[in-house]
Design a protein around this motif. Structure first.
Motif, short mmCIF file in Angstrom:
data_model
loop_
_atom_site.label_atom_id
_atom_site.label_comp_id
_atom_site.label_asym_id
_atom_site.label_seq_id
_atom_site.Cartn_x
_atom_site.Cartn_y
_atom_site.Cartn_z
N ASP A 54 0.87 -1.18 0.00
CA ASP A 54 0.00 0.00 0.00
C ASP A 54 0.90 1.23 0.00
O ASP A 54 1.53 1.56 1.01
N VAL A 55 1.00 1.91 -1.14
CA VAL A 55 1.91 3.04 -1.29
C VAL A 55 1.14 4.35 -1.15
O VAL A 55 0.11 4.54 -1.82
N ARG A 56 1.64 5.24 -0.31
CA ARG A 56 0.96 6.52 -0.07
C ARG A 56 1.96 7.67 -0.10
O ARG A 56 3.14 7.48 0.22
N ALA A 57 1.49 8.84 -0.43
CA ALA A 57 2.33 10.04 -0.47
C ALA A 57 2.46 10.63 0.92
O ALA A 57 1.47 10.75 1.64
N LEU A 58 3.68 10.97 1.30
CA LEU A 58 3.91 11.66 2.57
C LEU A 58 5.25 12.38 2.53
O LEU A 58 6.30 11.75 2.37
N ASP A 59 5.20 13.69 2.70
CA ASP A 59 6.41 14.47 2.96
C ASP A 59 6.51 14.55 4.49
O ASP A 59 5.70 15.21 5.14
N VAL A 60 7.49 13.85 5.06
CA VAL A 60 7.52 13.66 6.51
C VAL A 60 7.66 14.96 7.29
O VAL A 60 7.33 15.02 8.48
N VAL A 61 8.15 16.03 6.64
CA VAL A 61 8.30 17.29 7.37
C VAL A 61 6.99 18.07 7.43
O VAL A 61 6.91 19.08 8.12
N ASP A 62 5.98 17.60 6.73
CA ASP A 62 4.65 18.21 6.78
C ASP A 62 3.85 17.48 7.85
O ASP A 62 3.27 16.42 7.62
N HIS A 63 3.83 18.05 9.05
CA HIS A 63 3.24 17.35 10.18
C HIS A 63 1.73 17.20 10.05
O HIS A 63 1.15 16.22 10.55
N ALA A 66 1.26 14.24 7.85
CA ALA A 66 1.61 13.03 8.60
C ALA A 66 0.44 12.58 9.46
O ALA A 66 0.10 11.39 9.52
N ALA A 67 -0.22 13.53 10.12
CA ALA A 67 -1.38 13.19 10.95
C ALA A 67 -2.50 12.62 10.09
O ALA A 67 -3.18 11.65 10.48
N ARG A 68 -2.70 13.21 8.91
CA ARG A 68 -3.74 12.72 8.01
C ARG A 68 -3.43 11.29 7.56
O ARG A 68 -4.32 10.41 7.58
N VAL A 69 -2.18 11.02 7.16
CA VAL A 69 -1.81 9.69 6.67
C VAL A 69 -1.96 8.65 7.77
O VAL A 69 -2.51 7.56 7.55
N VAL A 70 -1.50 8.96 8.98
CA VAL A 70 -1.64 8.01 10.08
C VAL A 70 -3.12 7.72 10.34
O VAL A 70 -3.52 6.56 10.51
N GLY A 71 -3.94 8.75 10.32
CA GLY A 71 -5.37 8.55 10.52
C GLY A 71 -5.99 7.69 9.45
O GLY A 71 -6.82 6.81 9.73
N GLU A 72 -5.58 7.92 8.19
CA GLU A 72 -6.12 7.13 7.08
C GLU A 72 -5.67 5.68 7.15
O GLU A 72 -6.46 4.76 6.85
N VAL A 73 -4.43 5.44 7.54
CA VAL A 73 -3.94 4.06 7.65
C VAL A 73 -4.72 3.32 8.73
O VAL A 73 -5.13 2.16 8.55
N VAL A 74 -4.94 3.96 9.86
CA VAL A 74 -5.70 3.33 10.94
C VAL A 74 -7.14 3.07 10.48
O VAL A 74 -7.71 2.00 10.75
N ALA A 75 -7.73 4.02 9.76
CA ALA A 75 -9.09 3.84 9.27
C ALA A 75 -9.18 2.68 8.28
O ALA A 75 -10.14 1.91 8.30
#
Length: 273
Positions: A54-63, A66-75
């Motif tokens: 499962d490949v997703r876009a994330l620029d790690v310095v954009d906090h 990062a919160a959005r991606v973590v939330g989506e992965v958990v969902a």
């Protein structure tokens, strides 16, 4: 029930190989890249291994992202069992050559980004009573090196943060550790920021560059380092500090057995001679 693994920095190098190896071992892998246009190598490697990622876009310095991606992965997957903070960037230059913006940029990607992602996944791991957080640092997080002031400073910082957190997190079933590669053959070196000229440090920087070129000529393969990361993520036994090769273990040992600091300085002085 397969562990859900979130790993950053997977468009190339050891991050790519770690993601594929973890999927090959039956983990559900969510692999992030800064630019989705640069996923060809990961896609090809996953297809060759016969696995899905499962490949997703994330620029790690954009906090916020990062919160959005973590939330989506958990969902989407129900939880995150393992976080691997792998994304990072190098910087060559000694203090006088560096701008404060360059130093802050190193802290953003190599320190604050993994700290932020760690904070984001901790509540879920604490509530489920289990989890593993691994941050890929470097032997440069243990041994300060010439012309790596900003890079080593950020890597030292993240190791200190994670080591401090580890004994508290383990009370809730969450294991926190660091993974320390030495030289790895990857695009990391090509992406390192460098000063335009050495100025008064030119001769010293030239000596350092020659030494570093020699080290990377004999570097560990990205595939081997990726497997070592996967080993740390899936091991039944856990420890705080992992190295990806015997050379890395010997390298960090110089500092870990150096109470007055002179052993490290004696080790690195010849690099700029």
């Amino acid at each position: 029930m397969s562990d859900v693994v979130l790993i950053t920095g997977t468009s190339s190098g050891m991050g790519l190989h770690a993601a594929v190896e973890l999927a090959r071992r039956g983990r559900i892998v969510v692999a992030t890249v800064r630019d989705l246009a640069r996923t060809d190598a990961l896609t090809i490697a996953a297809r060759a291994a016969g696995v899905e990622i499962d490949v997703r876009a994330l620029d790690v310095v954009d906090h916020t992202s990062a919160a959005r991606v973590v939330g989506e992965v958990v969902a989407d997957h129900g939880r995150i069992d393992v976080l691997i903070n792998n994304a990072g960037r190098g910087m060559v230059g000694t203090a006088e050559q560096l701008t404060m913006d360059q130093i802050r940029a190193q802290l953003e990607v190599n320190y604050l980004a993994p700290v932020n992602l760690t904070k984001l996944v901790l509540p879920g791991m604490r509530e489920q009573g289990r989890g593993r957080i691994l941050t890929v640092t470097s032997v440069g997080g243990v041994v300060g090196q010439p012309f790596a002031d900003a890079y080593c400073g950020a890597k030292f910082a993240v190791e200190g943060f994670m080591q401090s957190l580890a004994v508290v997190a383990e009370k809730f079933g969450v294991q926190v550790g660091v993974i320390e590669p030495a030289a790895v053959a990857s695009e990391f070196v090509a992406n390192v920021d460098r000063p335009d000229n050495g100025g008064p440090y030119g001769a010293l920087l030239g000596a350092y560059a020659a030494r570093t070129a020699g080290a990377f000529a004999n570097a560990q393969s990205a595939t081997s380092a990726g497997v070592a990361i996967a080993d740390a993520a899936t091991s039944d036994e856990f420890r705080f500090r992992w190295q990806t090769s015997d050379a890395a273990a010997a390298f960090v040992g110089v500092s870990l057995a150096d109470p007055d600091g002179e052993r490290v300085l004696g080790f690195t002085r010849p690099w700029i001679s």
